[in-house]
Every structure is written in C-alpha cells, then in structure tokens.
Design an enzyme around this catalytic site. Structure first.
Site, short mmCIF file in Angstrom:
data_model
loop_
_atom_site.label_atom_id
_atom_site.label_comp_id
_atom_site.label_asym_id
_atom_site.label_seq_id
_atom_site.Cartn_x
_atom_site.Cartn_y
_atom_site.Cartn_z
N TRP A 158 0.84 -1.20 0.00
CA TRP A 158 0.00 0.00 0.00
C TRP A 158 0.87 1.25 0.00
O TRP A 158 0.53 2.27 -0.61
CB TRP A 158 -0.91 0.01 1.24
CG TRP A 158 -1.67 1.28 1.40
CD1 TRP A 158 -2.84 1.64 0.79
CD2 TRP A 158 -1.32 2.41 2.21
NE1 TRP A 158 -3.24 2.89 1.17
CE2 TRP A 158 -2.32 3.39 2.04
CE3 TRP A 158 -0.24 2.69 3.06
CZ2 TRP A 158 -2.28 4.63 2.71
CZ3 TRP A 158 -0.20 3.91 3.71
CH2 TRP A 158 -1.21 4.85 3.53
N HIS A 159 2.03 1.18 0.67
CA HIS A 159 2.88 2.37 0.76
C HIS A 159 3.49 2.76 -0.59
O HIS A 159 3.82 3.93 -0.80
CB HIS A 159 4.01 2.15 1.78
CG HIS A 159 3.56 2.36 3.18
ND1 HIS A 159 2.95 1.38 3.91
CD2 HIS A 159 3.60 3.45 3.99
CE1 HIS A 159 2.65 1.85 5.11
NE2 HIS A 159 3.02 3.10 5.18
N GLY A 160 3.67 1.81 -1.48
CA GLY A 160 4.24 2.19 -2.75
C GLY A 160 4.54 0.99 -3.62
O GLY A 160 4.62 -0.15 -3.14
N PHE B 277 2.83 8.57 -0.65
CA PHE B 277 2.07 7.33 -0.58
C PHE B 277 0.60 7.58 -0.90
O PHE B 277 -0.20 6.72 -0.85
CB PHE B 277 2.21 6.70 0.81
CG PHE B 277 3.65 6.50 1.21
CD1 PHE B 277 4.56 5.98 0.31
CD2 PHE B 277 4.10 6.87 2.46
CE1 PHE B 277 5.89 5.82 0.65
CE2 PHE B 277 5.43 6.71 2.81
CZ PHE B 277 6.33 6.19 1.91
N TYR C 229 5.05 11.31 3.76
CA TYR C 229 3.90 10.45 3.46
C TYR C 229 3.05 10.97 2.31
O TYR C 229 2.10 10.29 1.91
CB TYR C 229 3.06 10.21 4.73
CG TYR C 229 3.31 8.83 5.30
CD1 TYR C 229 4.54 8.51 5.85
CD2 TYR C 229 2.36 7.84 5.23
CE1 TYR C 229 4.81 7.25 6.33
CE2 TYR C 229 2.61 6.57 5.71
CZ TYR C 229 3.84 6.28 6.26
OH TYR C 229 4.09 5.01 6.71
#
Lengths: 479, 333
Positions: free
Chosen positions: A322-324, A479, A476
């Site tokens: 999900w973060h990248g 993201f 953030y």
C-alpha cells in the site's frame, strides 16, 4: 499547498477560517459543512486541479454504491464498489511498476507508461472502501451526501491521513451547525498545529540533512561506512517519525480549529516493547484499517495459530505494498510480517513457561528491528538498501563520525524516549478521539492555557518560523 | 464558549492565551526582522558583506568604464582587469561577487553599473561552469538589489522574491552572526576569515575536493529568470553582452560535455551569446582552491585566454557607443 507553506498559513487558512466563522457569526451555521467542503476541494485543486474530477467522481460513485448497500446489502454490489476502487488505485499506483516487472520477466520492450499518481489517492480510496464494507454490514446510519463528501475530502486529512472512519466523522459533521466552537478550541488547535509544525520544520527537516545524503550516495554507488550508515539510518528513523507524526498533529490541530476531533495516529511508537505494540502506536489509523478490513476478513485469529500467522504476514505485506509500488516496500512489509510472526511464536513458546522479556530488552530489540526495516523503506532501490545494510555491519569500512549529526540524533532519541507525546502534553483538552486512554504528561509538561504555556507556545512559533525558510514536502505525501 | 464535548475548564482563557502567544511571537519576530536589517544591510558581519562592499565601492569610485565583468568567484579568480585593459584597450572593472548571488546578483550589478556609467558598452557575464545546475538565486537578488520595491521585476517573480525577502528577514543565522561577532572580538579573534587580495577574496590554502561530474539532467529548470532579465536589460540599454563560462578543472570538463550542450541551449535561448561553448579547461597545475578557481599565479594568463575569446565581442562593440547595434539577439523560442 503544504501545511508549512506561507500560501497555506497566510492565505488559505485565514480565508477558510474567516468564511467558516463569519457564517456562524451571522447565524448561518448551517453553511459550516458546505464552507469546509468547498475549501477542501479548493485545497485539493491547488495541488492538482486535473485530478479534482477523479476525486469527486470517486466520492459520487462510492456514495451511490454505499447507499445502495445500505438499502439492500449484497456481495455483488460490494464487490463492484471495492473492485472499482482497487482498480483505480491499482492503475494509478501500480501500473508502471507492474509493467516494469513484466518487461523484465519477458524481456519485452513495451514503452514505459507515464502515469501521474493523484495525490492522496491511497488515503481517500481506503477511507471509502471502509465505508462500503461498513455499509454492507449495516453499520452506516448517516445518509447526508455533503457530510460524506466532507468526510472524504476534509482538507486536514485528505492528502496524508489520518485514515478516518466515516462513523467517527459524519456524526461530528452532522452536529457541526449546532456545535459551539470556543476560543479554547482555537487555542488547543493552534497549539497542536504548532507542535506538529515544530516537529516537521525544526526536527524532521534538520534530521533529513543527515539521512538523505547517505541513502542518495548509496543509490549512486558510494557505499556508506559504519558511522555513515548508522547516522543515516538513525537520522531517517527519527526524521520519519517527526515528519509523519508532525503532519498528523497538524491535521488534528487544524480539525480542532473547526471544532472537529480526529483519531490519534501516533502514540510514542519508539517506546514500544514489541512489534505488535509498535503497530498499536505507529500510524494507528492504518493499523486499525488493516486489522478491521484485511486481517479479520482473512480469518484473523479464528482459524488456528498457523493460519493467524499467515494472515498477519499477508496483512503486513499488503500494508507494505500500500505504501508504494516497489520491491523495497514489499521487503519492508515482509520484514514487519516476519517480525510479527516471530514475536507471536516467541510469545506462544515463552508464556506457558512463565518467561517474560525484561521491558528494556523488549524495547531495545523492537527499536532495532524497526530501524533495520526502515532501510529498504527509505532506500531508492534494493541495491541501495543492501549497500546500507553492509555499511551497518562495518563491511564498507568505518569512516568518521559527524558530531553534529550525533548530537542531533541524541536529541531526537531523548525526545522520543524521554518526553511525553503531543496527546499526553495536551491531555487536559482531549485533543483526539483517543481509542486508548493516554497517560497525561506530568508537571509543567501538562499544558494549560495560562501565561507560562502561552510564552512557551510563542517560542515554539518563533522557532518554527525561523526554521521554515525552506518549505519541504511531507514524506507520506508520496504514498 | 466551548464545544459541547469539551473537557476544558472555564477558568482558562483561550483568548488571553492566544493573544499572549501570538502577540509575543509577533514581537519577537519583528525584533528579529529589525536585527536582520541591521546585520545584513548595515554591517560588515556576514561573510559576503566585505566583498559586496568592496565591489560597490569600486563602482562608486570608477569613472569612464566601458566594460564590466559580472559574475562569481570563478570570474574573481580568472580576470585581472589591468591585464585585460592592456590587451584590449578597454577600461574595465571586475565586479565579481560569489556563487551565492548567482545570476540575480549579476543582474543587480549590471543595473548599478548602467546607472553609474553612461558610457558602458560591454558586459561580460562569467559564472561558475556549474551555475546552471545550482538552485535558484533569489537570496542573491535580495542581498544585492539596489531597490527594495523593484518595478523592474516581472509579475511571475514578485511572489518568489517576496518569499525570499521574508526568508532573509526571518533568518535565524542572523542571530548566530550577531551573537558570534562580539564574542569573537572579545576573544581577539577575527570575525571573518575573508581577506581581499589581488582584487578578490584570497583563496584558501588547500584545494577542496572536486564535485561530481555534471550531467545534462543536472541543469535546473527555471534557472533562466535572471539571465532573461540580463538579456532584456542589455537590449534596452543597447549594450553588447556576452556570457562566458568560468574555467573548470579539465578532469571534470572531459566528462561533462552533455551538461554544457544542455546548458548552452538554455543560455542562448535568452538571447545572450556565448563566448565559447565550453569552459576554459584548467590543467591540474592551474587549479586553485576549487575546481572553478584558477590559481592566483595563473590569473594573468587566464585573463589573456579570456581576452582572446572575447575579442570578437570587444571589436563588435565599436568605438561609438551610442550608435552601436546591440549584440544581444532576440530570445530563441
């Protein structure tokens, strides 16, 4: 328009506050939600006007599907809603990476896709998936489209969270026209915002000066020595915390200016005594989302220990993705998944035998595990992460320590380990919708709206202004 | 006045708290602004101040100049105007500042020279070879502008410049400078280690490590704002203006050709002609304290190289300054 930019501080925020309070002043409190909604869409449009239709279209689609699920819950409709959300997120966030992987695997020469990631899409997609799932389970009562649109777009959280739950927000938005917002709310909001700004501009940006060069040089092929690798890794560990928790404090403070409370997002995570404890303190709204909408639907703890380990690992792996889009984020997620599994295995083995790790040992091991996992999270690619790891064990040579960096890291560690967090300092004013009661700070660190703390806030504000010369983005946001 | 779900006690006053904190912060920041003005514009405490004062005084004392060199330390260490005047028959002044001032500082020095010297015919801009890879130079603009309210600035630059002014006024380094200077004086130590020697700042005793090889992608977009202002000023004032890269260590130059192709395209797009497509290479024995500085002993020889390179532009400048045709061309799309 960053929260720490002059455009936001001196133009957008005063204008929004003026409109919001003037209407209330003349007895048109009913316009509170529309004013905040327009301001929030304008805020997003300032970032990327071309993606406003996507945001509004996503809100309209999810609201319609959600209302359909409220009237007649059905798996097909839920699958359609969640599927479209994930397809959109997948296209914008993962298509380029996936194409690169396919090109590598098949030795193909397909021309590279050029897709601009709409800012905040990961956050507003997750909030809306949660809404659909709750609508399916009959947990959605509020049917006001404006309150729903504001829940998704509310500018303090739109770009980088906290990831809100519709139930905790739409209730407040519905009550907003009747709510009395006092000068004390403004005072608490300004104080919380200033704390966040201080963390970002004074601490995080100063630490970045010692973290970024190490990782960038590693990516350029310059292997860091022992001191440089530890300096870069520790500096980034602290930078990320001050950056993201600072952003969360700012979001919480901004919301409070309008009488709205947000959930807490950080609770001194580097004081955690286990990895499970860490995830109850770090990016808490993401942890809550992953638990409620991924881990539990996967079966959670209900299908035996072995399956719960697998579920935990999959949850953390997907949390990493999900973060990248990148192998390094998968590695980071896999590491945390592995940490949780090892932690549970140890706990399952030790508890029947009456063995408990001393708190200091648990905290030290947890902190070490966390900082080692930040290496791939920060590194531009796996090769750079490998180079930093090699540096951490001294195989690239020793190098020379930087006293300035060491002093700054020591200060950062003293703050995260020795001081109460923002919620504890402002505990008297209940700054968040705290799921877990936090122990209030003690002595002079427990904030009051008195003269001494007013002077302290002035010092914080002056420091923020002096350090805010070079406006930098929040980590953030990517993201 | 509190929200219904608030736990705030009524004895505490949010209004008074906010008034004290915001008022005190405003007062402290106001005091810092005044201190910044005093230190930055009315003292010689900052590192850049003695050189700026030296070059402005040079301009004040001058009379009858027809050529000025503007730029940074690569210029200050490369051009000796006595040698240049002897070789070309010109009356020139070297107004080199430092890299901090960038193209904006050069623009401001040209404006000052134009106001002071009606017979000015030729302007040579010499900036460090890597200048097109450096971030913007708004700070240099603020520190060297002849006017606080500058009507010459295009609208697109006004907000960035206003932010740069705010940044300079609220710069915590000012505090450091203001506190450090009296302490050093008390200890009988020099406030700065800057010495003007041989018409520029004395070089350091040891050579700094070279920077990285320059690549085409290192060129900073948007770096042209003040070069465009310079080109426009030259057209309006009917001046012959030319851009020359400062010298560069041959070792780096050999591996940086792509950078100069990209940088030259952009520089020429402003309408400023280039004296040469690439920097003058410095052999190891010719390098001073940095990759961009000719060694002090090489200054005269380097001046001769630049004089030869600039000869076509000097000749084209002619002897009838008021009738000449501007050498700057229309900007290329």
């Amino acid at each position: 328009m960053l929260f720490n930019s002059p455009e936001f501080l001196f133009v957008f925020l005063p204008i929004t506050c003026a409109f919001f309070f003037v209407w209330r002043w003349v007895g048109l409190s009913v316009l509170s939600v529309p004013v905040l909604l327009v301001a929030s869409v304008a805020f997003y449009g300032w970032w990327s006007i071309e993606h406003v239709p996507l945001l509004l279209g996503s809100i309209l689609f999810n609201f319609v599907v959600g209302m359909g699920l409220v009237r007649r819950p059905g798996r097909a409709l839920l699958a359609l809603g969640v599927g479209v959300d994930l397809l959109l997120l997948g296209y914008f966030k993962y298509a380029v990476f996936t194409q690169g992987v396919v090109n590598d695997l098949l030795a193909a020469q397909w021309p590279a896709l050029s897709i601009i990631l709409p800012i905040g899409i990961s956050f507003y997609t997750f909030t809306q998936i949660a809404f659909l799932v709750d609508a399916y389970h009959g947990k959605v009562d509020d049917k006001d489209p404006l309150a729903y649109a504001l829940f998704v777009t509310f500018f303090p959280h739109l770009i980088a969270g906290p990831i809100l739950h519709h139930k905790e927000m739409t209730v407040q938005f519905a009550a907003l026209p009747r709510m009395r917002i006092g000068s004390d709310d403004l005072a608490v909001g300004v104080t919380m915002f200033a704390f966040g700004l201080f963390k970002k501009t004074v601490l995080a940006d100063s630490l970045a000066l010692h973290a970024s060069p190490v990782f960038e040089q590693a990516a350029a092929g310059h292997a860091p020595g022992l001191f440089a690798a530890w300096t870069g890794t520790l500096a980034y560990t602290l930078q990320l915390y001050f950056d993201f928790s600072g952003y969360s404090d700012m979001a919480i403070g901004l919301a409070r200016l309008f009488g709205i409370r947000m959930p807490e997002n950080f609770n001194s995570p580097y004081k955690a005594r286990s990895i499970a404890d860490f995830w109850q303190r770090w990016h808490m709204t993401l942890s809550r989302f992953l638990r409620d909408y991924l881990y539990i639907p996967l079966g959670g703890n209900r299908r035996g220990k072995a399956r719960s380990y697998v579920n935990a690992f999959i949850t953390m792996l997907l949390g990493g993705i999900w973060h990248g889009a990148g192998w390094q984020f998968m590695l980071w997620g896999a590491l945390h998944g592995a940490y949780i599994v090892v932690g549970r295995l140890f706990s399952d083995w030790a508890r029947p035998r009456g063995i408990r790790l001393p708190a200091a040992v648990g905290a030290t091991l947890t902190f070490l595990a966390v900082i080692l996992a930040w290496v791939p999270f920060r590194a531009p690619d796996l090769a750079a992460a490998g180079s930093v790891y090699v540096g951490l064990v001294g195989l690239n040579g020793i190098g020379a320590p930087s006293l300035q960096a060491a002093a700054l890291i020591a200060l950062g560690l003293a703050i995260v380990w020795g001081l109460p967090n923002s919620q504890q300092i402002l505990a008297r004013f209940r700054p968040t919708l705290a799921a877990v009661a936090v122990a209030p700070a003690r002595g002079p660190l427990l904030w009051r709206l008195g003269s001494a703390h007013a002077v302290a806030l002035a010092v914080v504000l002056v420091a923020v202004v002096l350090f805010a010369n070079d406006v930098s983005e929040f980590i953030y946001f990517q993201f | 006045m509190t929200s219904p779900n608030s736990s705030i006690s009524s004895s505490e006053s949010g209004v008074r708290y906010l008034a004290v904190s915001l008022g005190l912060a405003a007062a402290l920041l106001g005091a810092l602004c005044l201190l910044s003005i005093k230190v930055k514009w009315f003292s010689d405490l900052p590192d850049y101040a003695p050189l700026l004062a030296y070059q402005l005084e040079k301009l004040d004392r001058s009379a009858g100049l027809d050529t000025v060199f503007v730029g940074d330390s690569s210029l200050g260490n490369a051009i000796d105007t006595e040698t240049f005047d002897r070789l070309t028959g010109r009356r020139s002044a070297n107004l080199a500042l430092t890299g901090l001032f960038g193209y904006a500082g050069s623009y401001n020095m040209i404006r000052r020279a134009v106001e002071k010297e009606p017979g000015l015919r030729t302007v040579v801009v010499v900036q460090a070879a890597d200048m097109m890879s450096r971030a913007d130079d708004l700070r240099g603009y603020v520190l060297s502008t002849p006017r606080v309210l500058d009507a010459d600035l295009p609208a697109a630059l006004r907000w960035p410049v206003a932010r740069a002014w705010i940044g300079e006024l609220l710069d915590w380094q000012t505090l450091k400078t203001a506190i450090r200077a009296p302490v050093l004086r008390l200890l009988s130590r020099p406030v700065r280690d800057i010495v003007i020697e041989n018409d520029y700042v004395k070089q350091a005793s040891s050579r700094a490590p070279f920077g990285p090889v320059l690549r085409a992608e290192d060129v900073v977009p948007g770096k042209l704002d003040f070069l465009q202002r310079i080109a426009e000023l030259c057209r309006v004032q009917n001046l012959t203006c030319v851009y020359a890269h400062g010298p560069l260590a041959a070792e780096l130059l050999d591996r940086s050709h792509g950078f100069f192709q990209a940088a030259d395209r952009l520089i020429e797009s402003t309408g400023l002609p280039l004296a040469a497509p690439e920097p003058v290479p410095l052999a190891d024995s010719q390098i001073g304290d940095t990759q961009n500085h000719a060694a002090p002993g090489e200054k005269a020889a380097m001046t001769a190289v630049y004089a030869a390179m600039l000869r076509p532009f000097i000749d084209a400048g002619g002897s009838k300054p008021k009738e000449q045709t501007a050498r700057t061309t229309q900007p290329k799309p």
